[in-house]
Design an enzyme around this catalytic site. Structure first.
Site, PDB file in Angstrom:
ATOM      1  N   ARG A  75      -3.285 -10.377   4.728  1.00 21.67           N
ATOM      2  CA  ARG A  75      -3.675 -10.381   3.310  1.00 21.67           C
ATOM      3  C   ARG A  75      -2.516  -9.795   2.515  1.00 21.67           C
ATOM      4  NH1 ARG A  75      -5.813  -6.939  -0.414  1.00 21.67           N
ATOM      5  NH2 ARG A  75      -7.431  -7.765  -1.794  1.00 21.67           N
ATOM      6  N   LYS A  83       0.830  -1.217   0.000  1.00 19.77           N
ATOM      7  CA  LYS A  83       0.000   0.000   0.000  1.00 19.77           C
ATOM      8  C   LYS A  83       0.859   1.260   0.000  1.00 19.77           C
ATOM      9  CE  LYS A  83      -4.300  -2.073   1.324  1.00 19.77           C
ATOM     10  NZ  LYS A  83      -5.308  -2.411   2.335  1.00 19.77           N
TER      11      LYS A  83
HETATM   12  N1  HH2 Z   1      -7.319  -4.103   0.791  1.00 19.18           N
HETATM   13  C1  HH2 Z   1      -7.643  -4.071  -0.515  1.00 19.18           C
HETATM   14  C2  HH2 Z   1      -8.731  -4.837  -0.980  1.00 19.18           C
HETATM   15  N2  HH2 Z   1      -9.443  -5.628  -0.152  1.00 19.18           N
HETATM   16  N3  HH2 Z   1      -9.828  -6.506   2.010  1.00 19.18           N
HETATM   17  C3  HH2 Z   1      -9.506  -6.560   3.311  1.00 19.18           C
HETATM   18  N4  HH2 Z   1     -10.198  -7.348   4.144  1.00 19.18           N
HETATM   19  N5  HH2 Z   1      -8.478  -5.812   3.834  1.00 19.18           N
HETATM   20  C4  HH2 Z   1      -7.721  -4.981   3.057  1.00 19.18           C
HETATM   21  O1  HH2 Z   1      -6.809  -4.298   3.586  1.00 19.18           O
HETATM   22  C5  HH2 Z   1      -8.031  -4.902   1.658  1.00 19.18           C
HETATM   23  C6  HH2 Z   1      -9.114  -5.695   1.160  1.00 19.18           C
HETATM   24  C7  HH2 Z   1      -6.870  -3.217  -1.463  1.00 19.18           C
HETATM   25  O2  HH2 Z   1      -5.798  -3.900  -2.034  1.00 19.18           O
HETATM   26  P1  HH2 Z   1      -5.805  -4.636  -3.460  1.00 19.18           P
HETATM   27  O3  HH2 Z   1      -6.828  -5.714  -3.518  1.00 19.18           O
HETATM   28  O4  HH2 Z   1      -4.423  -5.100  -3.731  1.00 19.18           O
HETATM   29  O5  HH2 Z   1      -6.129  -3.516  -4.508  1.00 19.18           O
HETATM   30  P2  HH2 Z   1      -7.461  -3.077  -5.276  1.00 19.18           P
HETATM   31  O6  HH2 Z   1      -8.493  -2.737  -4.275  1.00 19.18           O
HETATM   32  O7  HH2 Z   1      -7.029  -1.889  -6.077  1.00 19.18           O
HETATM   33  O8  HH2 Z   1      -7.911  -4.219  -6.127  1.00 19.18           O
END
Ligand code: HH2
Length: 278
Positions: free
Chosen positions: A257, A216
């Site tokens: 995660r 992040k």
């Molecule tokens: N962060 C993201 C998405 N889903 N779910 C949980 N439970 N906790 C988190 O911190 C979290 C999440 C954001 O990261 P990412 O999936 O890599 O990116 P994007 O939302 O752009 O797909």
């Protein structure tokens, strides 16, 4: 022994991230093809992921929302081919959750903590799924505009306590639920650091704590502010992720995660070994 989503373990679980989106902030566009996505999920499982978290809608600040039809088109074919793995579906839409659970997913990862879709709680209850309730201030489109709290830890904690109570009042068992402070979701760098610093305070909610810091942007910002050598590159996010994962596990996180499963597995197992020696 403590349970996570109904399974007994004292280990920290690794949730590997699989975004089947064109626009996710770190792996967007990499796994839109079903075969490539399935292959990556299997690589993460071989590397030690306990759960594969599949998302069909980016939640990055300012991301364009997608329809349920489009989300299903992205997510379902991948979920169907991973029935032998433990899959969570990263969605706020009950219809996506319902069909993914019917196709073999076992957990719903809802970044809105059951708020965006009133039917979500019914789907989770009726299908006996695990659920992650995550805190977010505002909505993805606007959440980073001016996040504000008097005491971020107290406010996020009391929000999660309310969401657990709501879920239980609607018939969910507490053993189905995990909570997540939502690092980066309507939070400044300082808010993220405070949540991590005081992560131990979430333990008394009585549900396993999930933490997602992986790659992040706050990691790069913190390191840039210190003048660190790798501050603006991908390395900053990897080593910054490793530091936060180690810290989170030491503070009691039960699920992390992450995108970089093999590397973070080493970090997690090392922290657990130190803890066991105490
Ligand atoms: N962060 C993201 C998405 N889903 N779910 C949980 N439970 N906790 C988190 O911190 C979290 C999440 C954001 O990261 P990412 O999936 O890599 O990116 P994007 O939302 O752009 O797909």
């Amino acid at each position: 022994m403590a349970a996570i989503f109904g399974w007994d373990t004292t280990r920290t679980l690794i949730m590997g991230v699989l975004n089947v989106t064109p626009d996710s902030f770190s792996d967007g566009g990499n796994f839109l093809d079903v075969n490539t996505a399935v292959q990556h999920a299997r690589e993460m499982a071989r590397a030690g992921a306990d759960i594969i978290d599949i998302g069909g809608e980016s939640t990055r600040p300012g991301a364009t929302p997608v329809s349920a039809e489009e989300e299903l088109r992205r997510v379902l074919p991948v979920v169907e081919r991973l029935r032998d793995l433990v899959v969570s579906v990263d969605t706020t839409k009950s219809v996506v959750a319902e069909q993914a659970l019917a196709a073999g997913a076992r957990i719903v990862n809802d970044i809105s903590a059951l708020r965006f879709d009133p039917r979500m709680v019914d789907v989770v209850r009726d299908m006996g799924a695990g659920v992650v309730l995550m805190h977010m201030q505002g909505a993805p489109q606007t959440m980073q505009q001016s996040p504000r709290y008097d005491d971020v830890v107290a406010e996020v904690r009391s929000f999660l306590a309310e969401r657990i109570a709501l879920a239980v009042s609607q018939g969910l068992k507490k053993s189905q639920i995990a909570v997540d402070p939502g690092i980066g979701f309507g939070k400044t760098v300082e808010h993220n650091l405070q949540l991590l610093a005081r992560l131990g305070e979430f333990g008394s909610l009585g549900c396993p704590v999930v933490v997602g810091t992986s790659r992040k942007s706050f990691l790069g910002k913190v390191l840039a502010a210190t003048g660190a050598r790798h501050a603006s590159g991908a390395d900053a996010r990897l080593w910054g992720t490793a530091a936060t994962v180690a810290w989170a596990v030491a503070q009691g996180a039960r699920v992390v995660r992450v995108h970089d499963v093999a590397e973070m597995l080493d970090v997690v197992r090392m922290v657990e070994a130190i803890r066991q020696a105490r």
